[in-house]
Write a protein that holds these residues in place. Structure first.
Motif, PDB file in Angstrom:
ATOM      1  N   TRP A 200       2.128 -29.378 -32.192  1.00  0.00           N
ATOM      2  CA  TRP A 200       0.980 -28.560 -32.600  1.00  0.00           C
ATOM      3  C   TRP A 200       0.963 -28.472 -34.116  1.00  0.00           C
ATOM      4  O   TRP A 200       2.020 -28.359 -34.756  1.00  0.00           O
ATOM      5  CB  TRP A 200       1.070 -27.129 -32.013  1.00  0.00           C
ATOM      6  CG  TRP A 200       0.874 -27.063 -30.529  1.00  0.00           C
ATOM      7  CD1 TRP A 200       0.513 -28.083 -29.684  1.00  0.00           C
ATOM      8  CD2 TRP A 200       1.045 -25.906 -29.693  1.00  0.00           C
ATOM      9  NE1 TRP A 200       0.450 -27.637 -28.377  1.00  0.00           N
ATOM     10  CE2 TRP A 200       0.766 -26.299 -28.364  1.00  0.00           C
ATOM     11  CE3 TRP A 200       1.397 -24.580 -29.942  1.00  0.00           C
ATOM     12  CZ2 TRP A 200       0.840 -25.417 -27.285  1.00  0.00           C
ATOM     13  CZ3 TRP A 200       1.472 -23.696 -28.873  1.00  0.00           C
ATOM     14  CH2 TRP A 200       1.189 -24.113 -27.555  1.00  0.00           C
ATOM     15  N   ASP A 201      -0.230 -28.491 -34.681  1.00  0.00           N
ATOM     16  CA  ASP A 201      -0.385 -28.243 -36.109  1.00  0.00           C
ATOM     17  C   ASP A 201       0.202 -26.858 -36.391  1.00  0.00           C
ATOM     18  O   ASP A 201      -0.186 -25.879 -35.751  1.00  0.00           O
ATOM     19  CB  ASP A 201      -1.879 -28.315 -36.483  1.00  0.00           C
ATOM     20  CG  ASP A 201      -2.104 -28.141 -37.970  1.00  0.00           C
ATOM     21  OD1 ASP A 201      -2.629 -29.082 -38.572  1.00  0.00           O
ATOM     22  OD2 ASP A 201      -1.761 -27.054 -38.504  1.00  0.00           O
ATOM     23  N   LYS A 203      -0.156 -24.722 -38.643  1.00  0.00           N
ATOM     24  CA  LYS A 203      -1.061 -23.669 -39.122  1.00  0.00           C
ATOM     25  C   LYS A 203      -2.132 -23.332 -38.097  1.00  0.00           C
ATOM     26  O   LYS A 203      -2.365 -22.175 -37.779  1.00  0.00           O
ATOM     27  CB  LYS A 203      -1.723 -24.112 -40.423  1.00  0.00           C
ATOM     28  CG  LYS A 203      -0.742 -24.212 -41.568  1.00  0.00           C
ATOM     29  CD  LYS A 203      -1.436 -23.986 -42.919  1.00  0.00           C
ATOM     30  CE  LYS A 203      -0.458 -24.166 -44.051  1.00  0.00           C
ATOM     31  NZ  LYS A 203      -0.530 -25.519 -44.627  1.00  0.00           N
ATOM     32  N   THR A 204      -2.788 -24.375 -37.554  1.00  0.00           N
ATOM     33  CA  THR A 204      -3.961 -24.134 -36.697  1.00  0.00           C
ATOM     34  C   THR A 204      -3.599 -24.127 -35.205  1.00  0.00           C
ATOM     35  O   THR A 204      -4.421 -23.752 -34.372  1.00  0.00           O
ATOM     36  CB  THR A 204      -5.015 -25.232 -36.910  1.00  0.00           C
ATOM     37  OG1 THR A 204      -4.440 -26.481 -36.494  1.00  0.00           O
ATOM     38  CG2 THR A 204      -5.436 -25.339 -38.361  1.00  0.00           C
ATOM     39  N   LEU A 205      -2.367 -24.586 -34.868  1.00  0.00           N
ATOM     40  CA  LEU A 205      -1.897 -24.744 -33.486  1.00  0.00           C
ATOM     41  C   LEU A 205      -2.744 -25.750 -32.693  1.00  0.00           C
ATOM     42  O   LEU A 205      -2.702 -25.785 -31.461  1.00  0.00           O
ATOM     43  CB  LEU A 205      -1.842 -23.393 -32.746  1.00  0.00           C
ATOM     44  CG  LEU A 205      -0.992 -22.310 -33.396  1.00  0.00           C
ATOM     45  CD1 LEU A 205      -0.913 -21.066 -32.502  1.00  0.00           C
ATOM     46  CD2 LEU A 205       0.429 -22.787 -33.709  1.00  0.00           C
ATOM     47  N   GLU A 206      -3.474 -26.589 -33.420  1.00  0.00           N
ATOM     48  CA  GLU A 206      -4.247 -27.665 -32.792  1.00  0.00           C
ATOM     49  C   GLU A 206      -3.313 -28.675 -32.131  1.00  0.00           C
ATOM     50  O   GLU A 206      -2.222 -28.934 -32.644  1.00  0.00           O
ATOM     51  CB  GLU A 206      -4.980 -28.409 -33.909  1.00  0.00           C
ATOM     52  CG  GLU A 206      -6.475 -28.508 -33.790  1.00  0.00           C
ATOM     53  CD  GLU A 206      -6.998 -29.159 -35.065  1.00  0.00           C
ATOM     54  OE1 GLU A 206      -7.630 -30.201 -34.947  1.00  0.00           O
ATOM     55  OE2 GLU A 206      -6.729 -28.625 -36.159  1.00  0.00           O
ATOM     56  N   THR A 207      -3.760 -29.269 -31.036  1.00  0.00           N
ATOM     57  CA  THR A 207      -2.992 -30.292 -30.317  1.00  0.00           C
ATOM     58  C   THR A 207      -2.948 -31.599 -31.101  1.00  0.00           C
ATOM     59  O   THR A 207      -3.987 -32.107 -31.512  1.00  0.00           O
ATOM     60  CB  THR A 207      -3.680 -30.546 -28.960  1.00  0.00           C
ATOM     61  OG1 THR A 207      -3.468 -29.416 -28.131  1.00  0.00           O
ATOM     62  CG2 THR A 207      -3.136 -31.764 -28.264  1.00  0.00           C
TER      63      THR A 207
END
Ligand code: C5P
Length: 238
Positions: A200-201, A203-207
């Motif tokens: 996960w990113d 900072k953004t917790l993006e996949t």
């Protein structure tokens, strides 16, 4: 011209010149859900070969014995031949994925200490979760093997979590496979890539991994290329 020894879902294993080595070719195929969902993304194999090689180099530098020998060229890796143990060794730092479907964990709950889970790598039985008694009774591994595998997996989790954090990536969970060399030593095999980990990113917790494909996103290759650029030194990307 080399002889194909084994074709997996995303990699082919070829004989090498030396009898104790193999050549691993990373293919562009991608599968999910026990192989039910399939696709092919041009460049995915190259990306994963670069990412996996880098992470194996980091592990070797930190004293973890792995099968990795050399990135021959992008997409193809020279490795030690191992007798593979049919276990999928999963380490989890955050509760997500199948863990949430099976147990009443809170979504994204931090798991400290991390959870180590071992599944039986067997398509026919759909990779069921094991315990030590079943593993030993099936003759898959001994108690000593399992203790050693857990110890190495926790070390790998620390090393990779730290390394990836510096690259802006949170290591959520991952799957490892181990084998034995001709002397019976337990060695890390297979690959470590966005196909086999959740990133996960930070900072953004993006996949930043195969969940993008599992969820049917359109930008799977963009994500793999982004992760490759985050993890691999620019000079090593062709
Ligand atoms: O699906 P689940 O939550 O159990 O997956 C845990 C981790 O193991 C994920 O990072 C997933 O990509 C990886 N995994 C894998 N191969 C499997 C099952 C899980 O690489 N057959």
């Amino acid at each position: 011209s080399k002889k194909l020894m084994y074709a997996g879902k995303a990699k082919d294993i070829y004989e090498a010149e030396d009898d104790d080595k193999v050549i691993v070719i990373f293919r562009d195929d991608i599968t999910a859900g026990d192989g039910e969902k399939k696709a092919n993304f041009q460049g995915k194999g190259n990306c994963n070969s670069l990412i996996s090689s880098k992470l194996f180099e980091v592990l070797e530098e930190n004293g973890i014995p792995t099968h990795y020998l050399d990135l021959i060229e992008t997409g193809s890796v020279l490795s030690k031949k191992l007798q593979m143990i049919p276990l999928e060794v999963i380490a989890r730092n955050i509760a997500t994925g199948s863990l949430l479907k099976r147990f009443p964990f809170e979504k994204n709950q931090k798991l400290d200490p991390p959870i180590i889970q071992m599944d039986y790598k067997n398509d026919e039985y759909h990779d069921p979760m094991l315990n030590d008694e079943i593993t030993i009774a099936l003759g898959i591994a001994t108690q000593e093997d399992l203790d050693e595998i857990r110890k190495i997996t926790l070390k790998i989790n620390n090393i990779l979590s730290e390394f990836l954090k510096e690259k802006g990536i949170l290591l959520v969970d991952f799957k490892l496979e181990f084998g034995k060399d001709s002397e019976g030593n337990i060695i890390l095999g297979d690959e470590i890539s966005p196909d086999t980990c959740r990133y996960w990113d930070i900072k953004t917790l993006e996949t930043l991994d195969k969940d993008s494909f599992r969820q049917g996103q359109e930008n799977v290759m963009d994500i793999y290329e982004q992760v490759c650029a985050m993890i691999v030194d620019e000079k090593d990307i062709e």
